[in-house]
Design an enzyme around this catalytic site. Sequence first.
Site, mmCIF file in Angstrom:
data_model
loop_
_atom_site.group_PDB
_atom_site.id
_atom_site.type_symbol
_atom_site.label_atom_id
_atom_site.label_comp_id
_atom_site.label_asym_id
_atom_site.label_seq_id
_atom_site.Cartn_x
_atom_site.Cartn_y
_atom_site.Cartn_z
ATOM 1 N N HIS A 157 -10.552 -12.266 4.520
ATOM 2 C CA HIS A 157 -9.842 -12.514 3.961
ATOM 3 C C HIS A 157 -8.848 -13.840 4.972
ATOM 4 C CE1 HIS A 157 -9.848 -10.165 0.590
ATOM 5 N NE2 HIS A 157 -9.628 -9.228 1.241
ATOM 6 N N GLN A 195 -5.656 -13.796 7.552
ATOM 7 C CA GLN A 195 -5.227 -12.111 7.900
ATOM 8 C C GLN A 195 -5.351 -12.410 9.697
ATOM 9 O OE1 GLN A 195 -6.468 -9.101 5.687
ATOM 10 N NE2 GLN A 195 -6.024 -10.139 3.661
ATOM 11 N N ARG A 206 0.493 -3.376 3.720
ATOM 12 C CA ARG A 206 0.258 -4.462 2.621
ATOM 13 C C ARG A 206 1.266 -4.565 2.674
ATOM 14 N NH1 ARG A 206 -1.633 -4.275 -3.489
ATOM 15 N NH2 ARG A 206 0.509 -3.589 -4.031
ATOM 16 N N TYR A 217 -7.722 -15.613 -2.115
ATOM 17 C CA TYR A 217 -7.112 -15.299 -3.140
ATOM 18 C C TYR A 217 -5.388 -16.103 -3.087
ATOM 19 C CZ TYR A 217 -4.985 -11.351 -0.194
ATOM 20 O OH TYR A 217 -4.656 -10.371 0.824
ATOM 21 N N ARG A 235 -7.378 -2.594 -10.286
ATOM 22 C CA ARG A 235 -6.237 -2.496 -9.746
ATOM 23 C C ARG A 235 -6.091 -4.114 -10.744
ATOM 24 N NH1 ARG A 235 -4.565 -2.686 -4.820
ATOM 25 N NH2 ARG A 235 -6.935 -1.479 -3.758
ATOM 26 N N HIS A 280 -12.726 -4.982 -4.739
ATOM 27 C CA HIS A 280 -12.749 -4.442 -4.103
ATOM 28 C C HIS A 280 -13.029 -3.497 -4.902
ATOM 29 C CE1 HIS A 280 -9.516 -7.408 -1.637
ATOM 30 N NE2 HIS A 280 -10.547 -7.416 -0.850
ATOM 31 N N HIS A 317 -15.551 -1.650 0.593
ATOM 32 C CA HIS A 317 -14.973 -0.425 0.762
ATOM 33 C C HIS A 317 -15.090 0.567 -0.865
ATOM 34 C CE1 HIS A 317 -12.651 -3.308 2.601
ATOM 35 N NE2 HIS A 317 -11.998 -4.106 1.824
ATOM 36 N N ASP A 352 -13.615 -8.801 7.304
ATOM 37 C CA ASP A 352 -12.032 -7.878 6.398
ATOM 38 C C ASP A 352 -10.848 -8.297 7.355
ATOM 39 O OD1 ASP A 352 -10.608 -7.508 4.640
ATOM 40 O OD2 ASP A 352 -11.681 -5.289 4.728
HETATM 41 C C1 NGQ Z 1 -6.306 -7.625 0.327
HETATM 42 N N1 NGQ Z 1 -6.961 -5.794 2.003
HETATM 43 O O1 NGQ Z 1 -6.576 -8.249 -0.409
HETATM 44 O O2 NGQ Z 1 -6.329 -8.115 1.417
HETATM 45 C C2 NGQ Z 1 -6.836 -6.904 0.520
HETATM 46 C C3 NGQ Z 1 -5.192 -5.488 0.852
HETATM 47 C C4 NGQ Z 1 -4.853 -4.947 -1.836
HETATM 48 C C5 NGQ Z 1 -7.856 -5.054 2.197
HETATM 49 N N2 NGQ Z 1 -7.770 -3.816 1.484
HETATM 50 C C6 NGQ Z 1 -4.816 -6.087 -0.691
HETATM 51 N N3 NGQ Z 1 -7.798 -4.546 3.811
HETATM 52 O O3 NGQ Z 1 -5.734 -4.095 -1.592
HETATM 53 O O4 NGQ Z 1 -3.890 -4.888 -2.536
HETATM 54 ZN ZN ZN Z 2 -10.030 -7.422 1.474
#
Ligand code: NGQ
Ligand code: ZN
Length: 475
Positions: A75, A78, A99, A138, A227, A253, A290, A341
């Site tokens: 991402h 980040q 988050r 995203y 989710r 994810h 993950h 990541d």
């Molecule tokens: C993300 N990052 O989409 O950036 C996610 C966090 C989520 C990681 N999982 C947000 N490391 O999973 O809702």
């Molecule tokens: Zn991610």
Amino acid sequence: MPAARIARKEFDVTNDRHALFAAHAYLPQGWRRDVLLEWNEGGVLTAVSPDTAAPAGVARARGPIAPGMPNLHSHAFQRAMAGLAEYRAQAADNFWSWRDLMYRFAARMTPEALQSIARWLYVEMLKAGYTSVCEFHYLHHAPNGRGYANVAELGQRVVEAASQAGIGMTMLPVLYQYSGFNQRDPRPDQRRFLNTPEALLDLLSTLRRAKPAHGALTYGVAPHSLRAVSEASLRALLDGLDADLPRAPVHIHIAEQTGEVDECVAATGARPVAWLLDRFDVDARWCLVHATHVDAKETAALAASGAVAGLCPTTEANLGDGVFPAHDYLGANGQMGIGSDSHIAVDWRSELRLLEYGQRLVRRQRNVLASDARAQVAERLFDAALAGGARASGRAVGALAVGHRADWLVFDQTHPSLDARSPDTWLAGVVFCEHGGSPIVEVHTGGRCVVRDGRHEDEDQAYAGYREAVARLLA
Ligand code: NGQ
Ligand code: ZN
């Protein structure tokens, strides 16, 4: 010559012969001597010949060469907040409070800042020896949630950053619809992410028209997580993708936090990996990012599916996710690759080292991820991450072999991790020894040298842009 004095024009020297001779090269069979590499105008290897006499007039590699590492999860935005969340914001700091902070940062992102951050990040990746990246993208809309005039504006910025830096890319626009299982309404701070499957497919088409795929660029999709989508919308997304880009990569994810596993069980009666494998045709085109929390049955089933487990050890450690059962998974011939990541580290050596160390700490043993066939743990992990990373990328990368991209690293044979040692110890030195400077001195993508003497051709300009973007975002 000191690195700082290398003029930009020195990078522009083209290798007209499209050939390189290396005294040592890491081929799919391991280290080989006297290897001649040849590639075409399009940056694809056309011949790889070990045990060859060096032809006259062909450039010589300045050290041992090995394939560049694919980074299967990023991402990009980040990168600019890496290290800014390392304090306790509330009594119980965890993944979800991180988050919240990350969402606040994402809300401030502009198209210009995103491109500057991604460009510098990709320069850092190349310097570290990642020669391609899967971007799990995203952030799509303006801060108020409305689409930009160009619906693919932000994705396009990221693709442009990749070509500026010279890194290979698999662009994966993300479908995000809900804030939790049972189609829970999205939160206000998720509005920049939201699309229907149709809108996301439309965004992908717009992006592909503006930036058509080529040797260093391909496309896929990423349903964000179980989710964030429903079974029906995931199906609609995959059907739409197949109409246009059959076999394109699909990343998701899957089971990063025990909290989401519990919610999945409560909502569906099944754990996330089991649920997905049960309902969808999960195969080699899939990357499950993950897949941290899997039980023994899921571990075996995931391995048998041919999908890639997308492991991001430094981020998973940083966010307090848990430990993936890598020993059992590799033992079942599971495919895995690594990603940076959240970019708390941009270094494949750290990812492989931490992957192995997590297993050592849990199992209280050493060289856990070695196997009977592959006693050298660093070589086994390097091979696995190259193969799985390539599979997840949907591009022919990750091997010095005919038909693959001409992406490679050059190691400094006088670095203490290699010097006076035999080739069968080199990767172990590179992965496990941490002393000072990187042993990677050159990086080539598509046959072109983009990092020389440890410096990227665009490093100063890219950093200036990054610095300015960060200063503005944090002002
Ligand atoms: C993300 N990052 O989409 O950036 C996610 C966090 C989520 C990681 N999982 C947000 N490391 O999973 O809702
Ligand atoms: Zn991610």
